[in-house]
Design a protein around this motif. Structure first.
Motif, PDB file in Angstrom:
ATOM      1  N   ALA A 125       0.439  -1.572  -0.371  1.00  0.00           N
ATOM      2  CA  ALA A 125      -0.041  -0.117  -0.215  1.00  0.00           C
ATOM      3  C   ALA A 125       0.609   1.738   0.007  1.00  0.00           C
ATOM      4  N   GLN A 126       1.924   1.151   0.879  1.00  0.00           N
ATOM      5  CA  GLN A 126       2.441   2.342   0.961  1.00  0.00           C
ATOM      6  C   GLN A 126       3.310   2.694  -0.525  1.00  0.00           C
ATOM      7  N   LYS A 128       2.592   1.577  -3.742  1.00  0.00           N
ATOM      8  CA  LYS A 128       2.102   1.859  -4.412  1.00  0.00           C
ATOM      9  C   LYS A 128       1.601   3.782  -4.133  1.00  0.00           C
ATOM     10  N   THR A 236       1.487   7.002   6.826  1.00  0.00           N
ATOM     11  CA  THR A 236       1.402   6.445   5.107  1.00  0.00           C
ATOM     12  C   THR A 236       2.646   7.249   4.716  1.00  0.00           C
TER      13      THR A 236
END
Length: 415
Positions: A125-126, A128, A236
């Motif tokens: 996720a990070q 991306k 994030t």
């Protein structure tokens, strides 16, 4: 020397942030395009490089062209839409740009190193999220090193957990690229003493970048001081950089190979300047009984020797890139050590030829080459400054321990 012409009038003032690019950056298709684009940009960057150094003019337009060209995303993995060129190609790109202007070549170093680290340590996720920023043309700066710590790996900058974000406090120096970055990765420690990259917005409240870089070389790397006063960074954008050195990874070798490429670029520029000056401006020595300086047998021998040594450094640089590629694909103790060792070998040769070529330039070109109008001293100043990033004498120790006793190099960003 031209040191007196450096403009330091605004050196102690905070520098405002620059906006993100209005249009998305180009995405390079393959290795061949990366080299072609680098050569095109280098032909443009070299035209005003002496003036930028002499007057310490920030390479604002040049940096925009560089990052928008797609060359700042060339190590983004294909799985996330990037070109993922080989590290031999990446190193050649940096060498080509650095031969035109070594300050511009160096500015990209930490950005590309952080991209590599994200690949190594971040979750999907990070990756991306952050790779999408890079592909758009967002530039990472750097707030890694600290001025007063006992060793380079000793950090006083820390962050505290505040729920969905962290709060960073500290002071950084040698922050190459931070002045004109869009995001600033900050090396900060957690409550366990582990180092993370806290990637802050360049205009985040409490983040102040000061243009106080006063080195005699690499004048326009946009280095200087970064002040961090309760800077908020969303989780994030908190990258666990320490994981890249807990186990064998190619991260350290990647940071190092880019440094090597800057130095081979400086050496190439110095040799090119030597040849051009000797062919067009230098005079034959009175005792030589020759009409032209380029006919001097001692000059011919010296240029041949310098070129040979540069080619040896470049060959090791290419070999190191291939070793890094293998370590990225299959990171283990053996592949990573191989990448570190070959990169250390390349670092030694690139340092030696950068210093030798930039010094020999004046001996071969003659007294006229020292005139301020040519500003050829910038090559020596850049080589002498940049090769101090980590001591080559310790590279010899790494090689000796490995080849004599089988001891693998330490895992950190300088190895």
């Amino acid at each position: 020397m031209t040191l007196s012409q450096v403009n330091t009038e605004n050196a102690v003032k905070a520098v405002p942030a620059v906006p993100r690019p209005a249009a998305p950056a180009h995405i390079i298709r393959d290795d061949a395009e990366a080299i072609a684009v680098a050569r095109k940009l280098a032909a443009e960057f070299v035209q005003e490089s002496a003036k930028r150094d002499r007057e310490r003019i920030w390479p604002v337009a040049e940096l925009d062209a560089f990052s928008q060209s797609g060359l700042w995303s060339i190590n983004v993995p294909k799985a996330f839409g990037g070109p993922e060129v080989s590290y031999s190609t990446l190193a050649k790109v940096i060498e080509i740009i650095s031969a035109a202007d070594s300050s511009i070549g160096q500015i990209a170093q930490n950005h590309l190193g952080v991209v590599a680290a994200i690949r190594t340590v971040s979750d999907a996720a990070q990756q991306k999220l952050l790779f999408a920023e890079v592909l758009k043309g967002t530039r990472f700066g750097n707030a890694f090193s600290e001025f007063g710590s006992k060793r380079a790996v000793d950090f006083e900058t820390r962050f505290t957990d505040a729920g969905d974000h962290v709060v960073v406090n500290g002071r950084k120096f040698y922050s190459s690229g931070a002045l004109l970055a869009h995001l600033v990765p900050i090396v900060a420690l957690d409550d366990q003493g582990r180092a993370w990259y806290a990637i802050a917005e360049r205009d985040a409240p409490g983040l102040t970048v000061i243009d106080d870089w006063s080195s005699f070389g690499q004048r326009t790397t946009l280095s200087g001081t970064v002040l961090l006063d309760n800077v908020k960074v969303p989780k994030t954008h908190l990258v666990p950089g320490y994981k890249g050195y807990e186990v064998p990874t190619a991260d350290g070798a990647i940071f190092q190979i880019i440094q090597v490429a800057v130095d081979t670029g400086i050496a190439q520029a110095a040799i090119d300047e030597t040849v051009a000056f000797v062919r067009t401006k230098s005079r034959a020595w009175v005792d030589s009984d020759l009409d032209h300086a380029w006919e001097d047998p001692y000059t011919i021998q010296a240029v041949g020797d310098l070129t040979l040594r540069l080619h040896a450094a470049q060959a090791l640089l290419e070999k190191a890139g291939r070793a890094i590629d293998r370590a990225v694909l299959d990171p283990n103790a053996e592949t990573v050590a191989e990448a570190q060792i070959v990169t250390a070998e390349a670092k030694i040769l690139s340092t030696e030829i950068a210093i030798a070529a930039t010094n020999k330039l004046f001996e071969l070109a003659g007294t006229r080459s020292t005139l301020a109008e040519h500003n050829l001293d910038r090559h020596w100043r850049n080589a002498r400054t940049h090769t101090l990033h980590d001591p080559v004498r310790w590279k010899y120790a790494i090689l000796g321990k490995y080849f004599l006793n089988g001891e693998k190099p330490p895992l950190h960003a300088w190895s």
